[in-house]
Design an enzyme around this catalytic site. Structure first.
Site, PDB file in Angstrom:
ATOM      1  N   ASP A  15      -7.073 -10.756  -4.004  1.00  0.00           N
ATOM      2  CA  ASP A  15      -7.450 -12.003  -3.507  1.00  0.00           C
ATOM      3  C   ASP A  15      -8.555 -12.039  -4.232  1.00  0.00           C
ATOM      4  O   ASP A  15      -9.510 -10.751  -4.998  1.00  0.00           O
ATOM      5  CB  ASP A  15      -7.869 -11.724  -2.932  1.00  0.00           C
ATOM      6  CG  ASP A  15      -6.390 -11.980  -1.652  1.00  0.00           C
ATOM      7  OD1 ASP A  15      -5.299 -12.590  -2.360  1.00  0.00           O
ATOM      8  OD2 ASP A  15      -6.329 -11.478  -0.392  1.00  0.00           O
ATOM      9  N   HIS A  47      -3.806 -11.978  -9.994  1.00  0.00           N
ATOM     10  CA  HIS A  47      -4.292 -12.693  -8.560  1.00  0.00           C
ATOM     11  C   HIS A  47      -3.134 -12.594  -7.534  1.00  0.00           C
ATOM     12  O   HIS A  47      -3.042 -12.835  -6.555  1.00  0.00           O
ATOM     13  CB  HIS A  47      -4.538 -14.419  -8.731  1.00  0.00           C
ATOM     14  CG  HIS A  47      -5.391 -14.968  -7.659  1.00  0.00           C
ATOM     15  ND1 HIS A  47      -5.092 -14.571  -6.377  1.00  0.00           N
ATOM     16  CD2 HIS A  47      -5.926 -16.155  -7.534  1.00  0.00           C
ATOM     17  CE1 HIS A  47      -6.210 -14.857  -5.463  1.00  0.00           C
ATOM     18  NE2 HIS A  47      -6.770 -16.262  -6.956  1.00  0.00           N
TER      19      HIS A  47
END
Length: 432
Positions: free
Chosen positions: A407, A403
């Protein structure tokens, strides 16, 4: 010179003229001749003729390993480049080969010892010994039937055990017994299962292999470093299964390779990586490295652990080219022949747990990569198609991504693209 004269007189049988000085000279001459003979014999011993073989260089990042097995022992003859020992490292198994033909005269390390690059490993006496030993070993087989065994009981009737112990006159039989190192190893593998009985509470401790230690370190490092997030989706495999059934026989006949699902998922992933380049990137310090190529790591299970050989430039390969390369790497992995070059690098990973029956799973990122695609088994499920409930072969796929680089929108979009390409493989032909 004097020693030669002494020897000549000795062969002729004539008396050597002696006086006090002459006797002293003769004694000194014999002393010199004996010393020269001893020196000549000493210089032909195995220890002086033998050459020491050291632990070879394994890779830039590997300085030591564990000596797992001696495939040859002291007294064995070897050919040039024949394997003598195997060293296990945290990445690959390294074979130590004989630099020349000869005989192993000494081993300088034991199995399970930790050995370092450049350390003395064994000594080998150069030469061709196989042709010399074979005739000697074949003689006893011819002499045994002709040995006068009945005469021995007649001479020594009280010593009955001598009848059942003919190996004494045939020394080569004893040599044959010492040349069997393999049978003692077989019971070791079967001892543990034999000792297990219902209700037993015994425990067995086994030292972790270097590869297993390295795998555990890397997986824990991955968990501690990346910001893990996994997204799932379901894929209707009907179109891909139909395509595979239609062409697998002709491809096997023409190209001698089996058409599987992995090549389709590899192609779909490469196309999705073009659209979502962050999934093919990595973090190095405070920089992000983006790549315009795809070096695809494919997880392969071996008896020693999970390895990830790399298919280079997978983005430029067709289904058949990918399957051929994957087949070659898979065979090398199962045979323990993978090199560091086969596993170095990699920008994206595919792991197929479905071959073992997995339905769901969250794969772990292979650092420093940014994402890993997990494939699972195909199961018939009721699904809704055009308002109708139908049975379709469904595979659950998972994408675990870092992450920090991707995204949620990018991670989900990547997996949706893979789903679309697999459900309609023709789309892959229309995408550059």
């Amino acid at each position: 010179m004097f020693s030669k004269r002494v020897a000549a007189f000795a062969r002729s049988g004539r008396a050597f003229p002696l006086n006090s000085a002459g006797a002293l000279s003769v004694a000194r001459g014999w002393q010199m001749a004996t010393a020269q003979a001893c020196r000549a014999q000493f210089h032909t011993t195995h220890l002086l003729r033998a050459e020491t073989v050291k632990v070879p260089d394994m890779a830039e990042s590997i300085t030591e390993g564990t000596l797992k097995t001696w495939t040859k022992k002291v007294g064995d003859t070897v050919e040039a480049d024949e394997e003598v020992a195997t060293i296990e490292t945290d990445k690959i198994d390294v074979s130590v080969n004989a630099p020349m033909a000869g005989k192993i005269v000494e081993v300088l390390a034991s199995e399970e010892d930790t050995v370092s690059v450049g350390q003395d490993l064994f000594r080998i006496e150069p030469g061709e010994f196989a042709s010399e030993s074979k005739p000697e070993e074949s003689k006893p087989a011819q002499e045994e039937p002709s040995t006068p065994t009945p005469e021995k009981p007649a001479e020594k009737p009280a010593e009955k055990p001598a009848e059942t112990a003919p190996p004494a006159p045939s020394k080569p039989d004893a040599k044959k017994e010492t040349l069997k190192p393999v049978p003692p190893k077989e019971p070791k593998a079967s001892e543990a299962p034999k000792l297990r009985v219902p209700g037993s509470r015994e425990e067995t401790r086994v030292k972790m292999s270097r590869m297993r230690l390295r795998i555990s370190e890397r997986l824990k490092e991955s968990q501690n470093t990346a910001a893990f997030l996994t997204t799932f989706n379901e894929v209707d495999m009907s179109a891909l299964i139909d395509m595979r059934k239609r062409y697998k026989d002709s491809i096997l006949k023409e190209h001698d390779v089996k058409l599987g699902f992995m090549s389709a998922f590899a192609r779909a992933s490469c196309l999705a990586l073009k659209e979502i380049p962050a999934a093919n990137a990595s973090i190095e310090g405070d920089e992000v490295v983006y790549r315009d190529y795809v070096d695809l790591s494919v997880a392969v299970a071996t008896p020693k652990g999970l390895v990830t050989p790399v298919v280079r430039n997978a983005e430029s390969m067709s289904f058949i080219e990918f399957e051929k390369e994957l087949s070659n790497l898979g065979k090398k992995a199962r045979d323990g022949k993978l090199t560091l070059e086969d596993m170095a690098g990699g920008s994206f990973t595919i792991s197929n747990g479905g071959v073992f029956g997995s339905l769901y799973g969250t794969p772990i990122i292979n650092m420093p990569q940014a994402a890993v695609l997990g494939m699972h088994s195909v199961k018939d499920k009721p699904v809704v198609v055009d308002g109708q409930i139908v049975i379709r072969p469904i595979m659950v796929i998972a994408l675990t991504y870092d992450h920090r680089l991707l995204d949620g929108r990018e991670g989900v979009t990547f997996l949706v693209r893979v789903k679309e390409y697999i459900e309609d493989p023709r789309k892959m032909l229309l995408t550059a």
